[in-house]
Structures are given as structure tokens and as C-alpha cells.
Design a protein around this motif. Sequence first.
Motif, PDB file in Angstrom:
ATOM      1  N   LYS A   1       1.919  -2.112  -4.625  1.00  0.00           N
ATOM      2  CA  LYS A   1       2.606  -0.924  -4.116  1.00  0.00           C
ATOM      3  C   LYS A   1       3.430  -0.838  -2.600  1.00  0.00           C
ATOM      4  N   MET A   2       4.372  -1.862  -3.010  1.00  0.00           N
ATOM      5  CA  MET A   2       5.766  -1.336  -2.577  1.00  0.00           C
ATOM      6  C   MET A   2       7.065  -0.790  -4.021  1.00  0.00           C
ATOM      7  N   LYS A   3       6.154  -1.519  -4.992  1.00  0.00           N
ATOM      8  CA  LYS A   3       6.671  -0.976  -6.212  1.00  0.00           C
ATOM      9  C   LYS A   3       6.977   0.808  -6.084  1.00  0.00           C
ATOM     10  N   GLU A   4       5.425   0.979  -5.938  1.00  0.00           N
ATOM     11  CA  GLU A   4       5.032   2.942  -5.923  1.00  0.00           C
ATOM     12  C   GLU A   4       5.463   3.450  -4.816  1.00  0.00           C
ATOM     13  N   VAL A   5       5.321   2.769  -3.318  1.00  0.00           N
ATOM     14  CA  VAL A   5       7.039   3.328  -2.415  1.00  0.00           C
ATOM     15  C   VAL A   5       7.643   3.799  -2.831  1.00  0.00           C
ATOM     16  N   TYR A   6       8.562   2.772  -3.345  1.00  0.00           N
ATOM     17  CA  TYR A   6       9.797   2.282  -3.750  1.00  0.00           C
ATOM     18  C   TYR A   6      10.246   3.350  -4.303  1.00  0.00           C
ATOM     19  N   ARG A   7       9.687   3.603  -5.857  1.00  0.00           N
ATOM     20  CA  ARG A   7       9.662   4.892  -6.591  1.00  0.00           C
ATOM     21  C   ARG A   7       9.761   5.879  -6.069  1.00  0.00           C
ATOM     22  N   LEU A   8       8.265   5.961  -4.819  1.00  0.00           N
ATOM     23  CA  LEU A   8       8.262   7.628  -4.591  1.00  0.00           C
ATOM     24  C   LEU A   8       9.453   8.445  -3.995  1.00  0.00           C
TER      25      LEU A   8
ATOM     26  N   SER B   1       3.724   9.026   2.629  1.00  0.00           N
ATOM     27  CA  SER B   1       2.548   8.971   3.530  1.00  0.00           C
ATOM     28  C   SER B   1       1.293   9.831   3.651  1.00  0.00           C
ATOM     29  N   GLU B   2       1.561  10.812   2.920  1.00  0.00           N
ATOM     30  CA  GLU B   2       0.234  11.700   2.499  1.00  0.00           C
ATOM     31  C   GLU B   2      -0.154  11.047   1.336  1.00  0.00           C
ATOM     32  N   ARG B   3       0.341  11.434  -0.212  1.00  0.00           N
ATOM     33  CA  ARG B   3       0.445  11.570  -1.074  1.00  0.00           C
ATOM     34  C   ARG B   3      -0.958  10.117  -1.344  1.00  0.00           C
ATOM     35  N   LEU B   4       0.319   8.622  -0.492  1.00  0.00           N
ATOM     36  CA  LEU B   4      -0.772   7.476  -0.800  1.00  0.00           C
ATOM     37  C   LEU B   4      -1.593   7.421   0.244  1.00  0.00           C
ATOM     38  N   SER B   5      -2.134   8.470   1.220  1.00  0.00           N
ATOM     39  CA  SER B   5      -2.736   7.996   2.701  1.00  0.00           C
ATOM     40  C   SER B   5      -2.103   6.639   3.020  1.00  0.00           C
ATOM     41  N   LEU B   6      -1.354   6.990   3.962  1.00  0.00           N
ATOM     42  CA  LEU B   6      -0.819   5.799   4.527  1.00  0.00           C
ATOM     43  C   LEU B   6      -0.034   6.290   5.533  1.00  0.00           C
ATOM     44  N   SER B   7      -0.013   5.300   6.728  1.00  0.00           N
ATOM     45  CA  SER B   7       0.467   5.508   7.823  1.00  0.00           C
ATOM     46  C   SER B   7       1.705   5.804   7.553  1.00  0.00           C
ATOM     47  N   ASP B   8       3.114   6.534   8.426  1.00  0.00           N
ATOM     48  CA  ASP B   8       4.699   7.043   8.247  1.00  0.00           C
ATOM     49  C   ASP B   8       5.213   4.933   7.896  1.00  0.00           C
ATOM     50  N   GLN B   9       4.427   4.221   9.020  1.00  0.00           N
ATOM     51  CA  GLN B   9       4.666   3.122   9.249  1.00  0.00           C
ATOM     52  C   GLN B   9       4.790   1.765   8.396  1.00  0.00           C
TER      53      GLN B   9
ATOM     54  N   VAL C   1       4.854   3.020   5.195  1.00  0.00           N
ATOM     55  CA  VAL C   1       5.567   3.176   4.489  1.00  0.00           C
ATOM     56  C   VAL C   1       7.219   2.593   4.513  1.00  0.00           C
ATOM     57  N   LYS C   2       7.074   3.071   5.669  1.00  0.00           N
ATOM     58  CA  LYS C   2       8.839   2.529   6.332  1.00  0.00           C
ATOM     59  C   LYS C   2       8.733   0.610   5.793  1.00  0.00           C
ATOM     60  N   ASN C   3       8.051  -0.006   6.311  1.00  0.00           N
ATOM     61  CA  ASN C   3       7.668  -1.048   5.967  1.00  0.00           C
ATOM     62  C   ASN C   3       7.950  -1.282   4.524  1.00  0.00           C
ATOM     63  N   GLN C   4       7.428  -1.278   3.884  1.00  0.00           N
ATOM     64  CA  GLN C   4       7.265  -1.571   2.724  1.00  0.00           C
ATOM     65  C   GLN C   4       8.483  -0.755   1.513  1.00  0.00           C
ATOM     66  N   ILE C   5       9.499  -0.090   2.383  1.00  0.00           N
ATOM     67  CA  ILE C   5      10.340   0.461   1.543  1.00  0.00           C
ATOM     68  C   ILE C   5      11.726  -0.755   2.534  1.00  0.00           C
ATOM     69  N   THR C   6      11.419  -0.784   3.897  1.00  0.00           N
ATOM     70  CA  THR C   6      12.760  -1.865   4.124  1.00  0.00           C
ATOM     71  C   THR C   6      12.313  -3.202   3.368  1.00  0.00           C
ATOM     72  N   THR C   7      11.269  -3.399   2.561  1.00  0.00           N
ATOM     73  CA  THR C   7      11.081  -4.918   2.649  1.00  0.00           C
ATOM     74  C   THR C   7      10.990  -4.597   0.645  1.00  0.00           C
TER      75      THR C   7
END
Length: 180
Positions: free
Chosen positions: A131-138, A150-158, A160-166
Motif C-alpha cells: 500500500k505504501m509503495k502504491e501511495v508513493y508511486r501515485l 485518497s479518492e482513488r484508493l479509498s483512503l483518508s487524506d491523513q 495518504v499523508k502518513n504513508q508518503i511521510t513514512t
Amino acid sequence: MNTNKDLILLLKEGNEKAFSELYNRYWEIVYNISYRKLRDEDKAKDFVQEVFVGIWIKREQLNEEKEILPYLYTILKNGIIDQARKDVCRNNHIEDLQRSLSVYEESTHDQLAFKELKLQISAEVENLPQKMKEVYRLSREEGLTINEISERLSLSDQTVKNQITTALKRIRAAVYTLFF
């Protein structure tokens, strides 16, 4: 033994013996002056040759009423000045080449370092959880905003932010160990 005036008159007519006598009289003086200026035996000998070749070529223009030694000195001085100019131009050209080669070497080094960095980042991205890899690439490769991800993956904005930061923290840590 002929006077300088007689030698020049004969020289103007193309008399080779007069030229030889003139050479034998003055070559050593011209050589000594040249050597004092250049501090190089071979270059001094080359300039002696150039001076006397110049005399032979311009023999018809010589003035028998004037002393020959100042004329020889002027030819020598001009030759040395011309050579110094050529040396300066050659040295400047060599320095320019060295600088451009240095820049080329640096840019080649930079290119290799950049390529290595890209490989390291790619390897680290592959090691991220799915999931983190997918968020990072997007985010980084496709340039989507946090909202779009967040809309594409049905995740909250927060999330997505956490995944990118990590993901960025993990990649930075791996790159840091590579270069430091």
C-alpha cells in the motif's frame, strides 16, 4: 675581409658567400642574446636560424647605410615576442581544455552518482509495503495530489499523508547510508 656595407651590397645581389660571412660574424651574438632571453639552448638556436633566414628572405630590402646588428636584434626581439604570444595562446587553450575535461569528468561522476542514487531509490521503493509503495508511486511518479490518491484508493487524506511521510523517511535513511 669585407665591411658590413660591402657584405650587405653583395647580399642584396644574392651572394651566398656574403651571407655566410655575415652569419659567421653575428650568429654568436644573436645566439647569446636569444639564450639570455629564453634560457633554452634549442630555442635560442632556432631563433638564430629564424633571424638569418629572415635576413636572406628580405635581403633586397636591407639598407647598406645602416648598421646590421640593430636590424638583427629587432628581428630577434619580434620573433621572441611572437613566440611568447603563441605560447600564451597555447597555454590558455591547454587550460581551457583541462577545465572542460575537468567539467566533463565531474559531470560524468555526477551522472554516475545520480544513476546510483536512482537505483538505490528504486530498490527502496520496491522494499516498501504494498500500500505504501502504491501511495508513493501515485504521489511521486504520477504526480497525483493527496486528495486524488485518497479518492482513488479509498483512503483518508491523513492515511495518504502518513504513508508518503513514512515512505520518504525510509528512502532518505537508505540513501543517507549509501552516501554517508
